[in-house]
Write a protein that holds these residues in place. Structure first.
Motif, PDB file in Angstrom:
ATOM      1  N   CYS A 194      83.760  13.673  79.449  1.00  0.00           N
ATOM      2  CA  CYS A 194      83.293  14.282  78.193  1.00  0.00           C
ATOM      3  C   CYS A 194      84.075  13.717  77.016  1.00  0.00           C
ATOM      4  N   PHE A 195      84.202  12.394  76.979  1.00  0.00           N
ATOM      5  CA  PHE A 195      84.953  11.753  75.901  1.00  0.00           C
ATOM      6  C   PHE A 195      84.295  11.954  74.548  1.00  0.00           C
ATOM      7  N   TRP A 196      83.018  12.338  74.546  1.00  0.00           N
ATOM      8  CA  TRP A 196      82.291  12.540  73.290  1.00  0.00           C
ATOM      9  C   TRP A 196      82.577  13.912  72.682  1.00  0.00           C
ATOM     10  N   TRP A 197      83.307  14.757  73.387  1.00  0.00           N
ATOM     11  CA  TRP A 197      83.630  16.093  72.870  1.00  0.00           C
ATOM     12  C   TRP A 197      84.793  15.988  71.895  1.00  0.00           C
ATOM     13  N   ARG A 198      84.707  16.660  70.762  1.00  0.00           N
ATOM     14  CA  ARG A 198      85.695  16.533  69.700  1.00  0.00           C
ATOM     15  C   ARG A 198      86.334  17.888  69.386  1.00  0.00           C
ATOM     16  N   GLY A 199      87.396  17.820  68.612  1.00  0.00           N
ATOM     17  CA  GLY A 199      88.066  19.041  68.174  1.00  0.00           C
ATOM     18  C   GLY A 199      87.193  19.907  67.294  1.00  0.00           C
ATOM     19  N   PHE A 200      86.229  19.307  66.625  1.00  0.00           N
ATOM     20  CA  PHE A 200      85.311  20.063  65.773  1.00  0.00           C
ATOM     21  C   PHE A 200      84.553  21.098  66.596  1.00  0.00           C
ATOM     22  N   GLU A 201      84.096  20.699  67.774  1.00  0.00           N
ATOM     23  CA  GLU A 201      83.370  21.626  68.643  1.00  0.00           C
ATOM     24  C   GLU A 201      84.295  22.738  69.174  1.00  0.00           C
ATOM     25  N   VAL A 202      85.540  22.386  69.461  1.00  0.00           N
ATOM     26  CA  VAL A 202      86.483  23.373  69.985  1.00  0.00           C
ATOM     27  C   VAL A 202      86.782  24.444  68.940  1.00  0.00           C
ATOM     28  N   VAL A 203      87.064  24.009  67.712  1.00  0.00           N
ATOM     29  CA  VAL A 203      87.393  24.961  66.648  1.00  0.00           C
ATOM     30  C   VAL A 203      86.199  25.840  66.317  1.00  0.00           C
ATOM     31  N   LEU A 204      85.039  25.208  66.119  1.00  0.00           N
ATOM     32  CA  LEU A 204      83.850  25.980  65.753  1.00  0.00           C
ATOM     33  C   LEU A 204      83.389  26.871  66.907  1.00  0.00           C
ATOM     34  N   GLY A 205      83.536  26.377  68.142  1.00  0.00           N
ATOM     35  CA  GLY A 205      83.154  27.179  69.296  1.00  0.00           C
ATOM     36  C   GLY A 205      84.035  28.397  69.460  1.00  0.00           C
ATOM     37  N   GLY A 206      85.345  28.239  69.272  1.00  0.00           N
ATOM     38  CA  GLY A 206      86.258  29.369  69.381  1.00  0.00           C
ATOM     39  C   GLY A 206      85.988  30.433  68.334  1.00  0.00           C
ATOM     40  N   LEU A 207      85.812  30.002  67.088  1.00  0.00           N
ATOM     41  CA  LEU A 207      85.497  30.958  66.013  1.00  0.00           C
ATOM     42  C   LEU A 207      84.123  31.576  66.225  1.00  0.00           C
ATOM     43  N   GLY A 208      83.177  30.766  66.712  1.00  0.00           N
ATOM     44  CA  GLY A 208      81.841  31.282  66.968  1.00  0.00           C
ATOM     45  C   GLY A 208      81.814  32.315  68.076  1.00  0.00           C
ATOM     46  N   GLY A 209      82.689  32.159  69.079  1.00  0.00           N
ATOM     47  CA  GLY A 209      82.765  33.155  70.145  1.00  0.00           C
ATOM     48  C   GLY A 209      83.186  34.511  69.619  1.00  0.00           C
TER      49      GLY A 209
ATOM     50  N   GLY B  25      80.993  31.307  72.631  1.00  0.00           N
ATOM     51  CA  GLY B  25      81.808  30.150  72.282  1.00  0.00           C
ATOM     52  C   GLY B  25      81.182  28.843  72.740  1.00  0.00           C
ATOM     53  N   LEU B  26      80.645  28.847  73.962  1.00  0.00           N
ATOM     54  CA  LEU B  26      79.993  27.636  74.464  1.00  0.00           C
ATOM     55  C   LEU B  26      78.747  27.299  73.658  1.00  0.00           C
ATOM     56  N   LEU B  27      77.949  28.315  73.326  1.00  0.00           N
ATOM     57  CA  LEU B  27      76.735  28.066  72.537  1.00  0.00           C
ATOM     58  C   LEU B  27      77.085  27.528  71.154  1.00  0.00           C
ATOM     59  N   TRP B  28      78.073  28.131  70.519  1.00  0.00           N
ATOM     60  CA  TRP B  28      78.496  27.635  69.209  1.00  0.00           C
ATOM     61  C   TRP B  28      79.096  26.230  69.331  1.00  0.00           C
ATOM     62  N   GLY B  29      79.823  25.986  70.423  1.00  0.00           N
ATOM     63  CA  GLY B  29      80.407  24.658  70.615  1.00  0.00           C
ATOM     64  C   GLY B  29      79.355  23.576  70.740  1.00  0.00           C
ATOM     65  N   PHE B  30      78.334  23.834  71.567  1.00  0.00           N
ATOM     66  CA  PHE B  30      77.272  22.835  71.705  1.00  0.00           C
ATOM     67  C   PHE B  30      76.427  22.742  70.437  1.00  0.00           C
ATOM     68  N   GLY B  31      76.322  23.872  69.713  1.00  0.00           N
ATOM     69  CA  GLY B  31      75.647  23.807  68.416  1.00  0.00           C
ATOM     70  C   GLY B  31      76.416  22.948  67.427  1.00  0.00           C
ATOM     71  N   ALA B  32      77.752  23.094  67.441  1.00  0.00           N
ATOM     72  CA  ALA B  32      78.583  22.253  66.576  1.00  0.00           C
ATOM     73  C   ALA B  32      78.492  20.792  66.984  1.00  0.00           C
ATOM     74  N   PHE B  33      78.396  20.558  68.295  1.00  0.00           N
ATOM     75  CA  PHE B  33      78.243  19.183  68.797  1.00  0.00           C
ATOM     76  C   PHE B  33      76.944  18.568  68.282  1.00  0.00           C
ATOM     77  N   ALA B  34      75.855  19.338  68.370  1.00  0.00           N
ATOM     78  CA  ALA B  34      74.562  18.837  67.878  1.00  0.00           C
ATOM     79  C   ALA B  34      74.610  18.581  66.370  1.00  0.00           C
ATOM     80  N   LEU B  35      75.286  19.472  65.637  1.00  0.00           N
ATOM     81  CA  LEU B  35      75.419  19.294  64.184  1.00  0.00           C
ATOM     82  C   LEU B  35      76.202  18.033  63.865  1.00  0.00           C
ATOM     83  N   ARG B  36      77.321  17.836  64.558  1.00  0.00           N
ATOM     84  CA  ARG B  36      78.139  16.645  64.290  1.00  0.00           C
ATOM     85  C   ARG B  36      77.382  15.365  64.632  1.00  0.00           C
ATOM     86  N   ILE B  37      76.703  15.354  65.771  1.00  0.00           N
ATOM     87  CA  ILE B  37      75.942  14.170  66.172  1.00  0.00           C
ATOM     88  C   ILE B  37      74.833  13.889  65.168  1.00  0.00           C
ATOM     89  N   GLY B  38      74.163  14.951  64.701  1.00  0.00           N
ATOM     90  CA  GLY B  38      73.097  14.768  63.712  1.00  0.00           C
ATOM     91  C   GLY B  38      73.612  14.187  62.419  1.00  0.00           C
TER      92      GLY B  38
END
Length: 364
Positions: A212-227, A292-305
């Motif tokens: 999962c090298f494509w996973w970034r700190g942006f997803e971790v931070v947003l996922g944690g707060l989103g949880g 948290g996982l849903l927000w994390g993958f949502g943040a991932f989709a946002l960043r990729i977009g």
């Protein structure tokens, strides 16, 4: 010390206390309960995720000479802790079956162990209290030292003067004492930290995998707060107002409530030709990791977009899914770092190399 406390308590409780068999059946403590089923999920999730933030565990982990030593050590500790917690937990049952709890006037269940101690001789009570305070102090000392060492390493890169670090160890005791005195419940403090870890750890462990090298700190931070935000949203819907939703984030009702707010309720009705009804009420410790996982993958989709859009508009390559090139490996020899070209020590002696991480994390 722990073994001595357990042996002393087991012998004296077995000799000095008398169980009323009538109370065994009337208290219904051996019957299944809503809280019991909830705790089968809450405690493993809360403790497992919270342990990721306990620096003392990581310090002991990295102090292990080999993985085999670590496995042996954790296996022995797991067996010992399971036995000790079973015996200590049984003190609540014994307190109820001997009539020591709830008492008159009724007392909190969290002090059932000490109510049971009142039935023991004074010298036993004194020894148990001294050992209990010593154990609490030892645990606090480890957490306190780990907290200060983590701050010194992560914030100041171990460049602080040693006396400033020692001063920080002393100063950190004051806010801890204030929180301990002002908090309505020690259990509530643990549950709040467990809720934070349950929301942030699931999205964090994804990035620990090399795949999962494509996973970034942006997803971790947003996922944690989103949880945590998901817990608030669930509480507001479950109770019907935002205030109680915010209180659920603080778990002001603790675990001892006769509903599914601390755990979560999932009721799925069968779908037929006439209609279907699906009612899903995710509680705090279900909403936190899932949200948290849903927000994390949502943040991932946002960043990729955003990165894809910027790549198209600016005309450069879209490399969000390109595996980063490994950095030049760094090896550790004693207390100083060496490059991969340094094969021998200063006196020509072979050097035992330990390879450091070759990939650095990225936030965006």
């Amino acid at each position: 010390m722990v073994v001595g406390l357990v042996i002393l308590a087991v012998i004296t409780v077995g000799v000095q206390t008398n169980i009323d068999k009538g109370l065994v059946h009337s208290t219904n403590l051996l019957e299944a309960s809503l809280l019991g089923w909830q705790l089968m999920y809450i405690l493993p999730v809360a403790i497992l995720t919270n342990d990721f933030f306990i620096s003392g565990f990581w310090m002991r982990t990295f102090a292990s000479k080999t993985d085999k030593d670590l496995i042996i050590g954790t296996s022995i500790a797991t067996a010992a802790i399971a036995i000790i917690l079973t015996l200590v937990g049984a003190s609540g049952l014994l307190a109820a079956w001997t009539g020591a709890w709830p008492g008159n006037p009724p007392q909190e269940g969290s002090i059932a162990f000490f109510l049971l101690l009142k039935q023991l001789p004074a010298w036993v009570v004194g020894i148990v209290i001294v050992l209990t305070v010593s154990l609490s102090t030892a645990a606090f000392d480890s957490l306190q030292s780990a907290m200060v060492s983590t701050g010194s390493n992560d914030l100041f890169r171990n460049k602080l003067n040693l006396w400033f670090i020692r001063l920080a160890v002393v100063l950190v005791m004051f806010p801890v004492a204030v929180v301990a005195l002002k908090s309505p419940s020690v259990l509530q403090i643990y549950l709040i930290s467990d809720l934070v870890s349950a929301s942030s750890i699931p999205v964090l462990v994804i990035g620990l995998s090399d795949k999962c090298f494509w996973w970034r700190g942006f997803e971790v931070v947003l996922g944690g707060l989103g949880g945590l935000l998901t817990v608030f949203v669930f509480g507001a819907i479950y109770y019907g107002n935002a205030k109680n939703g915010a209180n659920l984030m603080l778990l002001t009702e603790s675990l001892y409530v006769d509903d599914w707010s601390a755990f979560g309720k999932l009721v799925i009705c069968m779908v037929n030709l006439a209609a279907e009804l699906i009612s899903i009420l995710a509680g705090a410790f279900v909403a936190a990791p899932i949200g948290g996982l849903l927000w994390g993958f949502g943040a991932f989709a946002l960043r990729i977009g955003i990165q894809w859009t910027l790549a198209k508009t600016r005309g450069h390559q879209f490399g969000a899914f390109d595996r980063p090139s490994p950095a030049a490996p760094i090896f550790i020899a004693g207390a100083r770092e060496r490059s991969s070209n340094d094969e021998d020590g200063e006196d020509g002696d072979p050097v035992n190399h330990t390879k450091a991480s070759s990939l650095k994390g990225r936030f965006w």
